[in-house]
Design a protein around this motif. Structure first.
Motif, PDB file in Angstrom:
ATOM      1  N   VAL A  12      27.066  19.450  51.652  1.00 49.53           N
ATOM      2  CA  VAL A  12      28.424  19.069  52.016  1.00 49.53           C
ATOM      3  C   VAL A  12      29.308  19.352  50.812  1.00 49.53           C
ATOM      4  O   VAL A  12      28.961  18.987  49.680  1.00 49.53           O
ATOM      5  N   THR A  13      30.432  20.001  51.033  1.00 53.66           N
ATOM      6  CA  THR A  13      31.295  20.368  49.918  1.00 53.66           C
ATOM      7  C   THR A  13      32.755  20.262  50.332  1.00 53.66           C
ATOM      8  O   THR A  13      33.084  20.254  51.523  1.00 53.66           O
ATOM      9  N   GLN A  14      33.595  20.162  49.338  1.00 55.78           N
ATOM     10  CA  GLN A  14      35.030  20.144  49.592  1.00 55.78           C
ATOM     11  C   GLN A  14      35.560  21.570  49.649  1.00 55.78           C
ATOM     12  O   GLN A  14      35.076  22.459  48.929  1.00 55.78           O
ATOM     13  N   MET A  15      36.546  21.778  50.474  1.00 55.29           N
ATOM     14  CA  MET A  15      37.195  23.084  50.569  1.00 55.29           C
ATOM     15  C   MET A  15      37.643  23.551  49.183  1.00 55.29           C
ATOM     16  O   MET A  15      38.180  22.759  48.397  1.00 55.29           O
ATOM     17  N   GLY A  16      37.384  24.815  48.885  1.00 57.00           N
ATOM     18  CA  GLY A  16      37.761  25.373  47.592  1.00 57.00           C
ATOM     19  C   GLY A  16      36.660  25.305  46.545  1.00 57.00           C
ATOM     20  O   GLY A  16      36.772  25.952  45.497  1.00 57.00           O
ATOM     21  N   GLN A  17      35.632  24.536  46.813  1.00 59.31           N
ATOM     22  CA  GLN A  17      34.530  24.433  45.860  1.00 59.31           C
ATOM     23  C   GLN A  17      33.558  25.600  46.031  1.00 59.31           C
ATOM     24  O   GLN A  17      33.474  26.229  47.091  1.00 59.31           O
ATOM     25  N   GLU A  18      32.791  25.843  44.989  1.00 56.21           N
ATOM     26  CA  GLU A  18      31.749  26.865  45.021  1.00 56.21           C
ATOM     27  C   GLU A  18      30.427  26.242  45.468  1.00 56.21           C
ATOM     28  O   GLU A  18      30.122  25.102  45.107  1.00 56.21           O
ATOM     29  N   VAL A  19      29.683  26.984  46.265  1.00 57.79           N
ATOM     30  CA  VAL A  19      28.345  26.545  46.641  1.00 57.79           C
ATOM     31  C   VAL A  19      27.354  27.684  46.412  1.00 57.79           C
ATOM     32  O   VAL A  19      27.715  28.858  46.496  1.00 57.79           O
TER      33      VAL A  19
END
Lengths: 114, 112
Positions: A12-19
């Motif tokens: 789960v990640t926030q928009m704009g973050q790198e994964v």
């Protein structure tokens, strides 16, 4: 039976973050692929990788995506700045010799972008 | 564009009956075809494959039929079991360095 292993199973990640999604291919396989599947839809090709370089990529695989094999065993998919529409199940697949043979799929990483 | 949506075609069969899942492929140059089974939350699992120089291939409880004239592929499952409940995808490959392309999928529900 040898398996393709993917980690994590959920991200789960926030928009704009790198994964970074990780895959351990079957040991004697030389061809690696990333596919994705948006909920309820078909499995879509993203990219193929052989001999440490991209063989082919789809129009989905834009500049925000990259792949690499950093240590000779892991095969990774990086999304630099995630968007809401990147939410999907991402599958790694590998094959011994390349095209015109079956692909072996991992269990996938479910990516949720909030 | 393609018609992809949240609702897959569904086939419901009674346990013990035979199932037939159909697939129309798009590329007349495709010469290798695979059926994959996908259970909920898992990756596609290989079932059976066929090359274009054949029109039928049998596995354990499964048969794949290929009709190149009308670009049609089918998967027959004999004596369907509850464990066969899943989404089934056909996939095609054409010569050269091209990726495996998946079809839209069919959900098979087995009624016990």
């Amino acid at each position: 039976e040898p398996e393709v292993t993917q980690t994590p199973s959920h991200q789960v990640t926030q928009m704009g973050q790198e994964v970074i999604l990780r895959c351990v291919p079957i040991s004697n396989h030389l061809y690696f692929y990333w596919y994705r599947q948006i909920l309820g839809q078909k499995v879509e090709f993203l990219v193929s990788f052989y001999n440490n370089e991209i063989s082919e990529k789809s129009e989905i695989f834009d500049d925000q995506f990259s792949v690499e094999r950093p240590d000779g065993s892991n095969f990774t998919l990086k999304i630099r700045s995630t968007k809401l529409e990147d939410s999907a199940m991402y599958f790694c697949a590998t094959a011994p010799r390349g095209t015109n043979e079956k692909l072996f799929f991992g269990s996938g990483t479910q990516l949720s972008v909030l | 564009g393609e018609n992809v949506g949240l609702h897959l075609p569904t086939l419901s069969v009674q346990e013990g009956d035979n199932s037939i899942i159909n697939c129309a492929y798009s590329n007349s140059a495709s010469d290798y075809f695979i059926w994959y089974k996908q259970e909920s939350g898992k990756g596609p699992q290989f079932i059976i494959d066929i090359r274009s120089n054949m029109d039928k291939r049998q596995g354990q409880r499964v048969t794949v039929l290929l009709n190149k004239t009308v670009k049609h592929l089918s998967l027959q499952i004999a004596a369907t079991q509850p464990g066969d409940s899943a989404v089934y995808f056909c996939a095609e490959n054409s010569p050269g360095n091209t990726p495996l392309v998946f079809g839209k999928g069919t959900r098979l529900s087995v009624i016990a």
